[in-house]
Motif scaffolding. Sequence first.
Motif, PDB file in Angstrom:
ATOM      1  N   VAL A 113      -6.349  -7.992  -3.692  1.00 10.28           N
ATOM      2  CA  VAL A 113      -5.169  -7.423  -2.877  1.00 10.28           C
ATOM      3  C   VAL A 113      -5.185  -6.128  -4.122  1.00 10.28           C
ATOM      4  N   THR A 114      -5.604  -5.681  -4.922  1.00  4.90           N
ATOM      5  CA  THR A 114      -4.843  -5.055  -5.787  1.00  4.90           C
ATOM      6  C   THR A 114      -5.645  -3.804  -5.452  1.00  4.90           C
ATOM      7  N   ARG A 115      -7.065  -4.123  -5.478  1.00  5.62           N
ATOM      8  CA  ARG A 115      -7.660  -3.379  -4.979  1.00  5.62           C
ATOM      9  C   ARG A 115      -7.627  -2.113  -3.647  1.00  5.62           C
ATOM     10  N   MET A 116      -7.927  -3.072  -2.884  1.00 11.09           N
ATOM     11  CA  MET A 116      -7.432  -2.105  -1.495  1.00 11.09           C
ATOM     12  C   MET A 116      -6.269  -1.704  -1.123  1.00 11.09           C
ATOM     13  N   ALA A 117      -5.116  -1.874  -1.709  1.00 10.39           N
ATOM     14  CA  ALA A 117      -3.568  -2.029  -2.153  1.00 10.39           C
ATOM     15  C   ALA A 117      -3.374  -0.172  -3.232  1.00 10.39           C
ATOM     16  N   THR A 118      -4.376  -0.568  -3.632  1.00  8.97           N
ATOM     17  CA  THR A 118      -4.397   1.181  -4.472  1.00  8.97           C
ATOM     18  C   THR A 118      -5.095   1.950  -4.284  1.00  8.97           C
ATOM     19  N   ARG A 119      -6.069   1.372  -3.446  1.00 11.66           N
ATOM     20  CA  ARG A 119      -6.580   2.347  -2.423  1.00 11.66           C
ATOM     21  C   ARG A 119      -5.918   3.451  -1.354  1.00 11.66           C
ATOM     22  N   GLU A 120      -4.817   2.536  -1.155  1.00 11.83           N
ATOM     23  CA  GLU A 120      -3.800   2.844   0.471  1.00 11.83           C
ATOM     24  C   GLU A 120      -2.656   3.897  -0.527  1.00 11.83           C
ATOM     25  N   GLY A 121      -3.002   3.592  -1.877  1.00 12.20           N
ATOM     26  CA  GLY A 121      -1.349   4.743  -2.515  1.00 12.20           C
ATOM     27  C   GLY A 121      -0.341   3.858  -2.980  1.00 12.20           C
ATOM     28  N   TRP A 122      -0.673   2.195  -3.479  1.00  9.97           N
ATOM     29  CA  TRP A 122       0.637   1.112  -3.439  1.00  9.97           C
ATOM     30  C   TRP A 122       0.540   1.380  -4.944  1.00  9.97           C
ATOM     31  N   ASN A 123       0.886   0.987  -5.507  1.00  7.03           N
ATOM     32  CA  ASN A 123       1.784   0.640  -7.052  1.00  7.03           C
ATOM     33  C   ASN A 123       1.287  -0.999  -7.486  1.00  7.03           C
ATOM     34  N   VAL A 124       0.782  -1.282  -7.715  1.00  5.28           N
ATOM     35  CA  VAL A 124       0.932  -2.336  -7.749  1.00  5.28           C
ATOM     36  C   VAL A 124       0.773  -3.542  -9.608  1.00  5.28           C
ATOM     37  N   GLU A 125       1.969  -4.612  -9.800  1.00  5.13           N
ATOM     38  CA  GLU A 125       2.303  -4.633 -10.973  1.00  5.13           C
ATOM     39  C   GLU A 125       1.703  -6.215 -10.778  1.00  5.13           C
ATOM     40  N   VAL A 126       1.094  -6.627 -11.670  1.00  5.13           N
ATOM     41  CA  VAL A 126       0.791  -8.033 -11.327  1.00  5.13           C
ATOM     42  C   VAL A 126       1.440  -9.104 -12.238  1.00  5.13           C
ATOM     43  N   ARG A 127       2.058  -9.967 -12.358  1.00 10.08           N
ATOM     44  CA  ARG A 127       2.839 -11.297 -13.118  1.00 10.08           C
ATOM     45  C   ARG A 127       2.169 -12.509 -12.795  1.00 10.08           C
ATOM     46  N   ASP A 128       1.920 -13.495 -14.142  1.00  7.52           N
ATOM     47  CA  ASP A 128       1.435 -14.872 -13.566  1.00  7.52           C
ATOM     48  C   ASP A 128       2.915 -15.523 -13.940  1.00  7.52           C
ATOM     49  N   GLU A 129       2.762 -16.391 -12.564  1.00 10.37           N
ATOM     50  CA  GLU A 129       3.682 -17.054 -12.202  1.00 10.37           C
ATOM     51  C   GLU A 129       3.446 -18.549 -11.943  1.00 10.37           C
TER      52      GLU A 129
ATOM     53  N   SER B 151       6.791   2.515   2.976  1.00 17.27           N
ATOM     54  CA  SER B 151       6.674   2.039   2.451  1.00 17.27           C
ATOM     55  C   SER B 151       8.121   1.281   1.769  1.00 17.27           C
ATOM     56  N   GLY B 152       7.949   1.185   0.819  1.00 25.51           N
ATOM     57  CA  GLY B 152       9.203  -0.009  -0.186  1.00 25.51           C
ATOM     58  C   GLY B 152       8.561  -0.612  -1.091  1.00 25.51           C
ATOM     59  N   THR B 153       9.286  -1.764  -1.176  1.00 28.26           N
ATOM     60  CA  THR B 153       8.553  -2.944  -1.998  1.00 28.26           C
ATOM     61  C   THR B 153       8.273  -4.402  -1.217  1.00 28.26           C
ATOM     62  N   PHE B 154       6.926  -4.892  -1.492  1.00 31.64           N
ATOM     63  CA  PHE B 154       7.078  -5.841  -1.099  1.00 31.64           C
ATOM     64  C   PHE B 154       6.338  -7.213  -1.926  1.00 31.64           C
ATOM     65  N   GLU B 155       5.902  -8.355  -1.922  1.00 32.64           N
ATOM     66  CA  GLU B 155       5.863  -9.215  -2.977  1.00 32.64           C
ATOM     67  C   GLU B 155       4.364  -9.788  -1.953  1.00 32.64           C
ATOM     68  N   VAL B 156       3.183 -10.233  -3.135  1.00 30.03           N
ATOM     69  CA  VAL B 156       1.900 -11.020  -2.278  1.00 30.03           C
ATOM     70  C   VAL B 156       1.631 -12.216  -3.392  1.00 30.03           C
ATOM     71  N   LEU B 157       1.839 -13.156  -2.950  1.00 31.51           N
ATOM     72  CA  LEU B 157       1.509 -14.378  -3.580  1.00 31.51           C
ATOM     73  C   LEU B 157       0.734 -14.925  -3.840  1.00 31.51           C
ATOM     74  N   VAL B 158      -0.660 -15.378  -4.637  1.00 33.25           N
ATOM     75  CA  VAL B 158      -2.189 -15.947  -4.425  1.00 33.25           C
ATOM     76  C   VAL B 158      -2.120 -16.461  -5.399  1.00 33.25           C
ATOM     77  N   ASP B 159      -3.426 -17.504  -5.153  1.00 34.09           N
ATOM     78  CA  ASP B 159      -3.283 -18.216  -6.706  1.00 34.09           C
ATOM     79  C   ASP B 159      -5.101 -18.174  -6.294  1.00 34.09           C
ATOM     80  N   THR B 160      -6.271 -17.083  -6.489  1.00 32.84           N
ATOM     81  CA  THR B 160      -6.909 -16.944  -6.757  1.00 32.84           C
ATOM     82  C   THR B 160      -7.522 -15.294  -7.708  1.00 32.84           C
ATOM     83  N   THR B 161      -7.592 -15.412  -8.735  1.00 39.61           N
ATOM     84  CA  THR B 161      -7.906 -13.994  -9.838  1.00 39.61           C
ATOM     85  C   THR B 161      -8.923 -13.015  -8.438  1.00 39.61           C
ATOM     86  N   THR B 162      -9.601 -13.536  -7.487  1.00 42.40           N
ATOM     87  CA  THR B 162     -10.559 -12.813  -6.867  1.00 42.40           C
ATOM     88  C   THR B 162      -9.335 -12.051  -5.749  1.00 42.40           C
TER      89      THR B 162
END
Lengths: 76, 359
Positions: free
Chosen positions: A50-66, A34-45
């Motif tokens: 990652v979002t689908r897997m994390a959500t299924r595992e009970g994590w909340n995902v916030e998406v930010r464009d950088e 548990s806690g907070t961590f960030e994942v930096l990716v460069d494709t929408t895929t």
Amino acid sequence: MKGEIKMAEKVDARGLSCPQPVINAHKKMREMESGTFEVLVDTTTSRDNVTRMATREGWNVEVRDEGEDILLVLRK
Amino acid sequence: MESIVRFFGSKKGILCVGLFIGVFAALLQKWGNPPNMGICVACFERDIAGALGLHRADVVQYIRPEIIGFVLGSLISALIFREFKPRVGSAPIVRFMLGFFAMVGALVFLGCPWRALLRLSGGDGNAILGLVGLVAGVALGVYFLKSGYNLGRNQKTYRFVGWIMPLIMIGLLILLVAEPKLSSGAIFFSEKGPGAMHAPLIISLIIGLVIGILAQRSRFCTMGAIRDVILIKDFHLMTGVFGLLIGAFVMNIILGQFHAGFVGQPVAHNNHIWNFGGMLLAGLAFALAGGCPGRQLFLSGEGDGDSALFVIGMIAGAAFAHNFVAASSPKGVGLWGPGAVIVGLIFCIVIGFSMREKI
């Protein structure tokens, strides 16, 4: 040190092809449980996978464009 | 735009894409493509290799418009949705060789994962052995992924680099339409056999383009479907695979194209060991390269130069497989097919063990 405000841990998954970003994020989830961590990716895929897997595992995902990259903030 | 993105990202979306591919693959067969081969990425790339004279198996030579459509459709979709990102440099020679051996394995079985599903939906029991081999190969690939296997990062590159594969496809389309009659005999089209069987060009091209667009949006991938179930118990991509199977099965029943059995199936042999073995190799190579042959085409349309190299590796593998009697035929497994599969398996296993980060 205890009580110190730490920067969120970051998984840099840029440039990695499928399914590596998911594997790296999943590994971090297992380590942290548990806690907070960030994942930096460069494709929408990677963002979607990652979002689908994390959500299924009970994590909340916030998406930010950088710029050209996408930062995912995962919380549980 | 937002609702389209959301739809294709959903289970319903990918199910519809699978259904579309299955239904239109069966229809393409009705309209002229070879039996149980409405769409086969491996076979069609092999036909392209033959049309370019890279191999001289005169029954399997044709520039398949579906392949051209897949890449250009994916390109169109990637441009519209701002997902065209030219990138290269993640273990290129390894990806080329994985494509090469993936094709060798697929041609020993006689089909890519799409065709394995289409063969099953047409009643060909031999496809079961191929699919079991595919699952076993992907499972072996998952073992390597779990133990730290990684091809390394790619890098962003110049925009033009992403256009190279689409431009190659436009070049193939020009050759297909113009059919240049050169004294050297530059282009070969089969006059008999599966290579001579094809739906009208414009129909094949349009269906290829639509599938390219849909698959780019939904990330449809047969290998990924199996891998995600084994690796993270995620059935999202598998929903699309079920869609393909069901769509083709229902359409085959309607069109009278379903014939159950193991013997005398079209463009197939019933050597169970090497139906399994061929797809074991193909499945492992796809898993190590991160995508089935269809997905590699769609990624190459998005600007992924490494996937493009996998595709070119497959075309080289097809030429080799036919020139060196490693490809199977309806008569059975080629003389050097089993040997080539064993060499391929050794190569893939060495790659799996040697390209591991410590975890």
